[in-house]
Structure formats: structure tokens, C-alpha cells
Motif scaffolding. Structure first.
Motif: not given
Length: 550
Positions: A33-35, A40-45
Motif C-alpha cells: 500500500r502507498v499512502v 489525499t491519495a492512496t493505492g494498494a495491490a
């Protein structure tokens, strides 16, 4: 049980106004996960597996245009980046602004891995390390390029360091071929560790978006020089594993990050690898097909940065080596390049990235064209055999050694530069030759609306012996040009459809070139890495207006 750990990365790859992709390698299956620190933004894989290694490519959404947002990486909820006690500033995701701002494009090629911190570096200070130090020292972003183009030889599969040779010897018998060169996927992963775990390089790649393309040393020196070269190497017992592992590792470590989230979403191979318990078989089958038939894969790609268009060209794997149809790119690849280079007024600058220089010193150009003509029978069978031996012995396999392709690229460049909607510049960016120089091109009978230049920058970190420096200085001299003219006459080679003159160089050293493109203006700066207390730093040796008369 301890949580998952970060083995390599993070690498910041694709970035636009609202999204980014960040690549990581982990030591086990996990969720990456990128936080962003501002929330305001995030992403996970979820990670996926290839040959016992675990990777994730995280798409970050919700970014705001014109910001530089600090981020952290977690694996299964545990913070793994930034590293504890890191001396570097936070890694950032810098997004382009919708407003009118200059675009800064840094580029270079040929990055031989540095030795450990206690070792003497035979190649001298690393320009990537020096760039990382410069950016870290100027947190206001003034030193930060908007994108870093790495134009080939990100690793050296055939010229390994002393540390890697010792590691290989502990793994297998290096008295047997391929000796102290890499042999399989696991050994390729070791090269990426060696190159990208250097602290300055690792932090740099975490905070500056990067785009990459391979060249020969990513697989083997003079990869795909000619049909006879390919036949000889395919007869060896170790080559098939080498090429399959090389293309597989390139897809994982370099190619995926060149793609946009939209392209990733429609990539069938990427979907298959992510869906499999282990994607090794699917990737190896793809790499086998891609090596056998270049039309099975397209490694070239296009990126638009506002009103700047970049076309990164595969000048290695897309070759046609049949001597009767010899070409740097196959027909489909040339069609792709021609279509995307069409100047319709939608871009102010056209960048064509190719690992190999298009325009060489005239003497070298004529020598390569002469060798190609001999090999194709211009002086009979005996000279044909001599031409092939010379081509392979002297590494005569640049664009000039593919005369039809050289002319085809000239036609594409000229068409863009003479069109009613021509950009201000058409800039061919290249590396490979372990020095830097700039040349300006013209096309007899075709008045240009664009400034057409080739900018060559190499190496980022590698050695270049004194005798080769002297040879390249001589290559630009009038006596060498006369010698090249005599070779061209002997080979009965046609006059090139393009003229060119050197504007600057050659410059020797570990170096990076940076373009600053704003509206219809263009500048180029060449920075060289120099030793200094506490680590390498960059010294500017060229800063020039590309639209001014040189």
C-alpha cells in the motif's frame, strides 16, 4: 512471525496529474500500500510471484495536479518506507501542473553497478548518485527533473563486478559457460539488487519518475548484431536460458513501469501473471515467443507530457536480421513510429529515444555503412565474409549499419520537421557510446520548420579507456572524415539523405544531460559527476540554447 519486508524499491514510475505507479519487490506474498502523507491519495495491490520473487505495482489515485506529495509504503499494514533512520528527505510524488511550466527531462545510459562503500570504484563517481545527492540537498525541488530517461544498459549481464563474480562462483561452476556472466533469472535479480540498492540511487528512483528501455548489455554485448551472430549464439547450450531470463526480468523490473495505468488495465499478460499462483510459466512462454518473433512483443512506447511527446524506440529486440531484409525495426514498429511522430500541431517538441545513436561521426557512419554494403555483396563473396567479420569485431551495428532503417528514420524525422504543424524541435536522444556530443541535422531539398538535433549522453557510470577517448576525438577530425569517404566509395554506399554537423563535444565522464522544454523554447545542460568529500557531486560543463545557432 515477522512481517513482510521490502527487498527492492520503491521505484516511482508513471506519473500524471492525478495518478502514479510505484513498483516494489517484497520478500513474501503481501498487500503493498502507498499512502500519501497529506491523506489525499492512496493505492494498494496484492503482490504476484515470478520464480520465487514477489512484486507489486501499486497505482496511486487521487493526486492533485502541481503538487509534490510525500508518501510512505506499507506491507500488510507495516511501514517499510522510508527506511528507519534514513538520511534522505521524504520520497515525493511530483505531479505535473495544468498551468504553463517548463518540463525538465534528464537522460543518460550505461549504468554499471558501483562497488560496495569500502571498495575503490574503477568507473569513477556515479552520476545517478550525484543527482540523488543534489536533489536531497535542494528540497525546494529546483534540482529535481520531472522525468528520468534511462536509455539502456541499466544492468550489465555480461560485464559483472568483482562482488557479483564472487557471488556467482558460490552458486555454480563459473569455469563452464557462460562463466562469470549471468545465466538465469535469479542471477538477473542479483544485478538489479546491486544496481538499485545503492542508497543514493534507491532514493533517487523513489522520488523521480523514470522511464527505461534496454540495450545490448541488459542481455549481452552486441545483442542481435546480425543473422550469423544470432545463429552462432543460439548454437550454445546456455543461450536459451539467458535470453528468456533476460526478457522475463526486463518485463518485470523495467517494462511494466513504462506503462500507464490504462495500458496496464488492458494488458493480458499482466493480468495472467497477477492471476496465477506463480506467473513464471506465462512470462517465460511470452519471452520465448518474443525472442523468436519480434512481432510478438512491442517494447517501444509513447508518453505525452503536456505539449512534449516522447517516443521510446526499441532498437534491439525489434530488429530484422535476414541479410536480404535487414532492418533496425520491423515494418509494424516503423509504422508505429511514423504514425506517432506525425506532426499535427498538438506538440511543441518531439523526443525520439533510441539507445543507439542515429548520427555518428561521419567517419564511423561511413565505416558502418561500408561494412553493411560489403556484407550484402557490394564487392563480392570474399568481401562479404570480411564485412561480417569486421561488423562483429568492431561493433558496427548502430543505425548506420542498417542503411535502409537509417534512411527511414531520417524520413520520419524530416516529415515531422517540415510539416505545417511542425514542433519547435525534433530531438533524438541516445546513449551507448560512452561519451556525450550534440549534432544538428538538415535535409537537402526539404526546408525545416523545426530544429533537428541529436543529443547523445553516456555513460551514467562506466569507464572509458584513454585510447578509446583518443579514437573518438580522431573520429570527428577531417582526416578521419576523408578516410570514411574513401570507405564509402569502396562500398558504393549511397549518399545519406541527411546532413549533420557537430555542435558540441565529445565530452567524456560519468554524466547526465537535462533538457528544459518550455512552450517552443529548449535548453540542454550537461552535468558530470566529480569526486568530492562525502560523495560525488555534479558539475555543469554545458548549458546551451538548442534553438540558437551553434
Amino acid at each position: 512471525m515477522a512481517g513482510a519486508e521490502l527487498r527492492l524499491g520503491p521505484l516511482l514510475r508513471y506519473v500524471d496529474e492525478h495518478t502514479a505507479t510505484i513498483w516494489v519487490e517484497t520478500d513474501r506474498p503481501c498487500e503493498a500500500r502507498v499512502v500519501c502523507d497529506d491523506g489525499t491519495a492512496t493505492g494498494a495491490a496484492r503482490s504476484w510471484q515470478v520464480a520465487g520473487h514477489h512484486y507489486a505495482l501499486v497505482t496511486v489515485t487521487g493526486l492533485r495536479p502541481g503538487t509534490a506529495t510525500a508518501y510512505r509504503v506499507t506491507l500488510d499494514g507495516q511501514d517499510v518506507w522510508p527506511l528507519p533512520g534514513s538520511p534522505f528527505p521524504p520520497s515525493l510524488i511530483p505531479t505535473p501542473s495544468a498551468e504553463d511550466h517548463p518540463l525538465r527531462v534528464a537522460f543518460g545510459s550505461c549504468h554499471w553497478a558501483a562497488p560496495g562503500p569500502d571498495g575503490d570504484d574503477p568507473a569513477g563517481p556515479d552520476a545517478l548518485c550525484a543527482l540523488g545527492r543534489r536533489i536531497a540537498a535542494e528540497p525546494d525541488g529546483a534540482a529535481r527533473p520531472d522525468v528520468l530517461l534511462l536509455l539502456g544498459d541499466q544492468i550489465y549481464a555480461d560485464e559483472t563486478s568483482a562482488a557479483t563474480r564472487a557471488w556467482l562462483a558460490g552458486r555454480r561452476d563459473t569455469s563452464k559457460p557462460p562463466g562469470d556472466q549471468v545465466a538465469d533469472y535469479e542471477e538477473y535479480t542479483h544485478l538489479y539488487d546491486e544496481s538499485w540498492l545503492d542508497p543514493e540511487v534507491r532514493w533517487l528512483l523513489s522520488t523521480v519518475p523514470s522511464l527505461m528501455i534496454f540495450d545490448d548489455h541488459d542481455v549481452i554485448d552486441d545483442w542481435n548484431t546480425s543473422q550469423s551472430w544470432r545463429e552462432d549464439i543460439r548454437a550454445t547450450p546456455w543461450w536459451q536460458e539467458r535470453i528468456v531470463s533476460g526478457l522475463t526480468s526486463y518485463w518485470v523490473y523495467q517494462h511494466l513501469g513504462n506503462l500507464s495505468p490504462a495500458e496496464l488495465a488492458t494488458d493480458a499478460l499482466y493480468a495472467a501473471v497477477r492471476a496465477a499462483e506463480d506467473g513464471t510459466d506465462a512470462l517465460r512462454a511470452f519471452a520465448t515467443r518474443a525472442d523468436a518473433d519480434p512481432a510478438q512483443a512491442r517494447w517501444s512506447y509513447r508518453r505525452d507530457f503536456g505539449r512534449v511527446r516522447l517516443l521510446m524506440v526499441d532498437s534491439r529486440a525489434a530488429r530484422v536480421l535476414d541479410e536480404d531484409h535487414r532492418a533496425m525495426l520491423d515494418r509494424a514498429e516503423f509504422d508505429w513510429l511514423r504514425d506517432n511522430a506525425h506532426a499535427d500541431g498538438s506538440f511543441d517538441h518531439l523526443l525520439i529515444g533510441t539507445s543507439l545513436p542515429w548520427l555518428l561521426p561521419h567517419s564511423v557512419h561511413n565505416a558502418e555503412a561500408w561494412s553493411a554494403a560489403l556484407t550484402q555483396g557490394a564487392r563480392g563473396p570474399r568481401w562479404a565474409a570480411r564485412g561480417e567479420r569486421l561488423r562483429r569485431a568492431a561493433d558496427l551495428e548502430h543505425w548506420a549499419a542498417f542503411p535502409g532503417s537509417f534512411a527511414a528514420l531520417a524520413d520520419i524525422v524530416a516529415a515531422a520537421g517540415t510539416a505545417p504543424g511542425a514542433p519547435a524541435t525534433v530531438l533524438v536522444l541516445s546513449g551507448d557510446v560512452h561519451h556525450a556530443y550534440t549534432v544538428e541535422a538538415g535535409f537537402p531539398g526539404r526546408p525545416l520548420r523545426s530544429r533537428v538535433l541529436q543529443l547523445t549522453c553516456s555513460p551514467v557510470h562506466n569507464a572509458f579507456p584513454a585510447h578509446l577517448r583518443a579514437a573518438f576525438r580522431f573520429a570527428w577530425s577531417p582526416p578521419a572524415r576523408l578516410l570514411g569517404h574513401l570507405l564509402a566509395r569502396h562500398g558504393r554506399t549511397p549518399r545519406p539523405p541527411v546532413t549533420w554537423r557537430k555542435r558540441g563535444g565529445p565530452w567524456f565522464g560519468n554524466q547526465l544531460m537535462t533538457l528544459v522544454l518550455h512552450n517552443r523554447t529548449a535548453r540542454a545542460r550537461l552535468d558530470q559527476a566529480r569526486p568530492a568529500p562525502g560523495g560525488a557531486h555534479l558539475v555543469t560543463v554545458l548549458d546551451t540554447d538548442l534553438l540558437a545557432d551553434g
